[in-house]
Design an enzyme around this catalytic site. Structure first.
Site, PDB file in Angstrom:
ATOM      1  CE1 TYR A   1      -4.099  -2.007   0.354  1.00  0.00           C
ATOM      2  CE2 TYR A   1      -2.587  -3.443   1.549  1.00  0.00           C
ATOM      3  CZ  TYR A   1      -3.796  -3.244   0.907  1.00  0.00           C
ATOM      4  OH  TYR A   1      -4.693  -4.274   0.791  1.00  0.00           O
TER       5      TYR A   1
ATOM      6  CG  HIS B   1     -17.297 -15.669  -4.836  1.00  0.00           C
ATOM      7  ND1 HIS B   1     -17.946 -15.460  -3.636  1.00  0.00           N
ATOM      8  CD2 HIS B   1     -16.627 -14.523  -5.093  1.00  0.00           C
ATOM      9  CE1 HIS B   1     -17.682 -14.245  -3.193  1.00  0.00           C
ATOM     10  NE2 HIS B   1     -16.874 -13.653  -4.056  1.00  0.00           N
ATOM     11  CB  ALA B   2     -19.828 -12.602  -8.534  1.00  0.00           C
TER      12      ALA B   2
ATOM     13  CG  HIS C   1     -18.483  -5.622  -7.089  1.00  0.00           C
ATOM     14  ND1 HIS C   1     -17.942  -4.890  -6.048  1.00  0.00           N
ATOM     15  CD2 HIS C   1     -17.606  -6.637  -7.305  1.00  0.00           C
ATOM     16  CE1 HIS C   1     -16.805  -5.447  -5.663  1.00  0.00           C
ATOM     17  NE2 HIS C   1     -16.575  -6.518  -6.404  1.00  0.00           N
ATOM     18  CD  GLU C   2     -17.891  -9.523  -9.915  1.00  0.00           C
ATOM     19  OE1 GLU C   2     -16.779  -9.505 -10.452  1.00  0.00           O
ATOM     20  OE2 GLU C   2     -18.042  -9.720  -8.690  1.00  0.00           O
TER      21      GLU C   2
ATOM     22  CG  HIS D   1     -13.723  -6.213 -10.516  1.00  0.00           C
ATOM     23  ND1 HIS D   1     -12.805  -5.637  -9.685  1.00  0.00           N
ATOM     24  CD2 HIS D   1     -14.543  -6.950  -9.706  1.00  0.00           C
ATOM     25  CE1 HIS D   1     -13.043  -6.008  -8.425  1.00  0.00           C
ATOM     26  NE2 HIS D   1     -14.097  -6.796  -8.412  1.00  0.00           N
TER      27      HIS D   1
ATOM     28  CD  GLU E   1     -12.708  -6.329  -5.026  1.00  0.00           C
ATOM     29  OE1 GLU E   1     -13.924  -6.336  -5.315  1.00  0.00           O
ATOM     30  OE2 GLU E   1     -11.895  -7.152  -5.492  1.00  0.00           O
TER      31      GLU E   1
ATOM     32  CG  HIS F   1     -13.041 -13.593  -0.291  1.00  0.00           C
ATOM     33  ND1 HIS F   1     -14.401 -13.797  -0.166  1.00  0.00           N
ATOM     34  CD2 HIS F   1     -12.895 -12.720  -1.309  1.00  0.00           C
ATOM     35  CE1 HIS F   1     -15.049 -13.061  -1.046  1.00  0.00           C
ATOM     36  NE2 HIS F   1     -14.170 -12.397  -1.759  1.00  0.00           N
TER      37      HIS F   1
ATOM     38  NE  ARG G   1      -8.339  -8.002  -2.460  1.00  0.00           N
ATOM     39  CZ  ARG G   1      -7.767  -8.556  -3.513  1.00  0.00           C
ATOM     40  NH1 ARG G   1      -8.485  -8.858  -4.574  1.00  0.00           N
ATOM     41  NH2 ARG G   1      -6.495  -8.834  -3.516  1.00  0.00           N
ATOM     42  CE1 TYR G   2     -14.159  -7.817  -2.523  1.00  0.00           C
ATOM     43  CE2 TYR G   2     -12.992  -9.202  -0.953  1.00  0.00           C
ATOM     44  CZ  TYR G   2     -13.468  -8.985  -2.232  1.00  0.00           C
ATOM     45  OH  TYR G   2     -13.252  -9.912  -3.216  1.00  0.00           O
TER      46      TYR G   2
HETATM   47  O1  X8Z Z   1     -16.252 -11.164  -3.359  1.00  0.00           O
HETATM   48  C1  X8Z Z   1     -16.865 -10.153  -3.627  1.00  0.00           C
HETATM   49  C2  X8Z Z   1     -17.222  -9.818  -5.082  1.00  0.00           C
HETATM   50  C3  X8Z Z   1     -16.205 -10.307  -6.028  1.00  0.00           C
HETATM   51  S1  X8Z Z   1     -14.690  -9.480  -5.901  1.00  0.00           S
HETATM   52  C4  X8Z Z   1     -18.542 -10.445  -5.427  1.00  0.00           C
HETATM   53  N1  X8Z Z   1     -17.295  -9.331  -2.636  1.00  0.00           N
HETATM   54  C5  X8Z Z   1     -17.047  -9.627  -1.228  1.00  0.00           C
HETATM   55  C6  X8Z Z   1     -17.805 -10.849  -0.761  1.00  0.00           C
HETATM   56  O2  X8Z Z   1     -18.701 -11.311  -1.470  1.00  0.00           O
HETATM   57  O3  X8Z Z   1     -17.538 -11.336   0.336  1.00  0.00           O
HETATM   58  C7  X8Z Z   1     -18.011  -8.076  -2.810  1.00  0.00           C
HETATM   59  C8  X8Z Z   1     -18.326  -7.595  -1.422  1.00  0.00           C
HETATM   60  C9  X8Z Z   1     -17.485  -8.394  -0.488  1.00  0.00           C
HETATM   61 ZN    ZN Z   2     -14.847  -7.583  -6.619  1.00  0.00          ZN
END
Ligand code: X8Z
Ligand code: ZN
Length: 605
Positions: free
Chosen positions: A213, A344-345, A374-375, A378, A402, A502, A511-512
């Site tokens: 960072y 998972h998106a 959101h996608e 990216h 994000e 994750h 990051r989120y």
């Molecule tokens: O994983 C994601 C996105 C893809 S980068 C759908 N998010 C986190 C999650 O689902 O836990 C977006 C918000 C937080």
């Molecule tokens: Zn994302």
């Protein structure tokens, strides 16, 4: 650039593997041509990255033993090359390089996710562990009844829609039954990746993640704590209100008013966003948000494709070019019934140029309509920085990647919905509190979860949390930050962190947290650019070329400049801050305080 998992899919975690068979050769080049060495590294990594992306895409769309092996091998090849180049780069004298090349060097050394040790067998094992953990998560199913075996998207629908505490509990416990087999694999992965990080001069993997960072790792950790303290009172007021209202619905025996909230009652598998239970806590004496987006989409015949097309139209309205034809031909929008996929998106850029895609098991809900934005955020970012050299094909920091699509989601206001024909008339101004409450249940509720996932992982990597305490430590943090508790006793036979995408797929999570603050900073500044007058929560960037241009200028920079400069380009500020989020929710904060005082609630847990 895949040294960092930009989104989710990536070759990502495929970290850096070890083994430096050409070490001598590299050392020789170092003396002669440092800039040429970097150039060669970029060329080779770009090529291997594209190959690994392709293998990973196929694996994630068709999960079989064979595709897993091929993806693992391609990732290993990338990883080993990256390690070789990072090791050689570490020997370069930075002062002999141009400022641009010095930055590249720093990226090459730092922006790795799971650095494998140099031992060939160990790096291979790490690659196998990565794909196996991914597979365990992605093929997880739980049978609610003998003939009713559900995937995660289906179980998530239960969590979203059911109001029966027993059914919610069953889905909640059931999904977590997929995770215990991950525990020994995860522990092994932690130990191997730590070895790799140490070889590259870091204390452990967590320190390596925190060093990405543009500031020292310790300073970053302090900064994150300070950001949380800024927004914590807003979260506490929301928690207090929601617990009070859920108590009214479920009764004190289920939701005690002096205890943390049971984690299965918040409308989400991880209690990370609460907007799905908005209807349970909506203020009775005020008009609600005035519409239900899921219902509107269904009434207007929005299927998965139409939802994505509408989201694309938002970006084009701001002056971004349409997505390429191949996006529509190659993306995955609907969960296939005949095979396992990673649901998972995620958003992809397969060739680091024009081959943009998303992969997502879209549900026809307002929530997923936002996730689609959101996608696409990216994808728009990826295309904007495609002209950067390989090592700078990344966001300014991972929070930026994000944040972009979410900036656009914040623009899904009643005025916008009316403009695109989904809503007949705008709800009256009095319903603003309802709208803000719904938005807070998504964005504010998320903050402590966004923070704690990596607080847990940082301590796991540093050894402060031993494998024998994985689950207890997870729930300690869930309690401390979120004020939620497991609805049934948990033990070390469970591995609840593994039930969150994750963790088994090694995508850093801070990051989120950052993105949730950054998106309000960017939104506030872009609304100014768009000439918006009035309360910020009524601003939509739809159709604003001015905002589009400003945003694009920042996106184009990729990782080529330190993130404070990228941020300043849009906002004039060089610091990430919670203030814009606090501004956005200021009317709600006052209202929550009044409600909590009026109901005589004792907040906290
Ligand atoms: O994983 C994601 C996105 C893809 S980068 C759908 N998010 C986190 C999650 O689902 O836990 C977006 C918000 C937080
Ligand atoms: Zn994302």
């Amino acid at each position: 650039m895949a040294l960092v998992p930009r989104l989710v899919p990536l070759v990502v975690a495929m970290a850096l593997a070890g083994c430096s068979p050409t070490g001598q050769e590299s050392a020789h080049r170092v003396k002669t041509e440092p800039a040429a060495l970097l150039q060669q590294a970029e060329q080779e990594l770009a090529q291997l990255d594209a190959e690994a992306n392709r293998a990973q895409w196929i694996y994630e769309n068709y999960i079989t033993t064979d595709t897993a092996t091929l993806a693992s091998e391609a990732n290993l090849a990338f990883t080993q090359a990256a390690v070789r180049h990072a090791t050689a780069a570490a020997k370069l004298d930075p002062t002999t390089l141009s400022p641009l090349d010095q930055r590249k060097l720093s990226v090459l050394l730092r922006n790795l996710i799971l650095p494998a040790p140099s031992d060939e067998a160990k790096s291979q094992r790490l690659a196998e562990l990565d794909i196996e953990l991914n597979r365990l998560y992605s093929t997880g199913r739980f049978c609610m009844a003998p003939e009713r075996c559900l995937s995660l998207p289906q179980l998530s629908t239960v969590m979203d829609q059911s109001r029966d505490p027993d059914e919610l509990l069953q889905a909640w416990v059931g999904w977590r039954s997929i995770a215990p087999p991950m525990r020994p694999l995860f522990a092994e992965q932690v130990s191997l990746a730590n070895e790799g990080a140490e070889e590259l001069g870091f204390d452990d993997v967590g320190q390596m993640w925190r060093s990405q960072y543009d500031m020292p790792a310790d300073q970053f950790a302090e900064r994150v704590d300070a950001l949380w303290l800024e927004v914590k009172p807003l979260y506490e007021a929301l928690h207090c209100y929601v617990r009070g209202e859920l108590g009214e619905v479920y009764g004190d025996e289920v939701v005690s008013q002096s205890e943390p909230i049971p984690a299965h009652l918040l409308g989400n598998m991880w209690a990370q966003q609460w907007s799905n239970v908005y209807d349970l806590v909506a203020p009775e004496d005020l008009p609600g948000p005035g519409y239900d987006l899921t219902l509107l989409l269904s009434e207007h015949g929005y299927d998965e494709l139409k939802m994505v097309q509408q989201a694309e139209r938002f970006f084009t309205s701001m002056g971004f070019a349409p997505l390429p034809d191949t996006f529509w031909q190659r993306s995955l929008f609907v969960e296939p019934q005949d095979r396992d996929v990673v649901c998972h998106a995620s958003a992809w850029d397969l060739d680091n140029r024009e081959d943009l895609r998303i992969k997502m098991c879209i549900q026809r809900t307002g929530e997923d309509f936002r996730v689609i934005h959101h996608e696409l955020g990216h994808n728009i970012y990826q295309r904007a920085y495609q002209h950067q050299p390989f090592l700078f094909k990344e966001s300014a920091n991972d929070g930026f990647h994000e944040a972009i699509g979410d900036v656009i989601s914040l623009s899904i206001t009643p005025a916008y919905l009316k403009q695109i024909g989904l809503l007949e008339k705008e709800p009256p101004a009095e319903s603003d509190i309802g709208l803000l409450l719904r938005e807070a249940m998504e964005k504010v509720a998320f903050l402590p979860f966004g923070l704690l996932v990596d607080q847990w992982r940082w301590q796991v990597f540093s050894g402060e949390i031993a494998p024998s305490d994985y689950n207890q430590a997870w729930w300690d943090l869930r309690l401390e930050y979120q004020g939620v508790a497991p609805p049934v006793p948990r033990s070390e036979l469970d591995f609840d962190p593994g039930a969150k995408y994750h963790v088994p797929t090694s995508v850093p999570y801070t990051r989120y947290f950052l993105a949730h603050l950054l998106q309000f900073q960017l939104f506030e500044a872009l609304c100014k650019e768009a000439g918006h007058q009035g309360p910020i929560h009524r601003c939509t960037l739809y159709g604003s070329r001015e905002a589009g241009e400003k945003l694009d200028a920042m996106l184009k920079l990729g990782l080529s400049q330190p993130w404070p400069q990228a941020l300043a380009l849009v906002t004039g500020e060089e610091q990430m801050s919670g203030q814009a989020m606090l501004n956005y929710f200021a009317p709600l904060k006052d209202w929550l305080n009044r409600q909590n005082a009026w109901a005589g609630r004792r907040c906290g847990w």
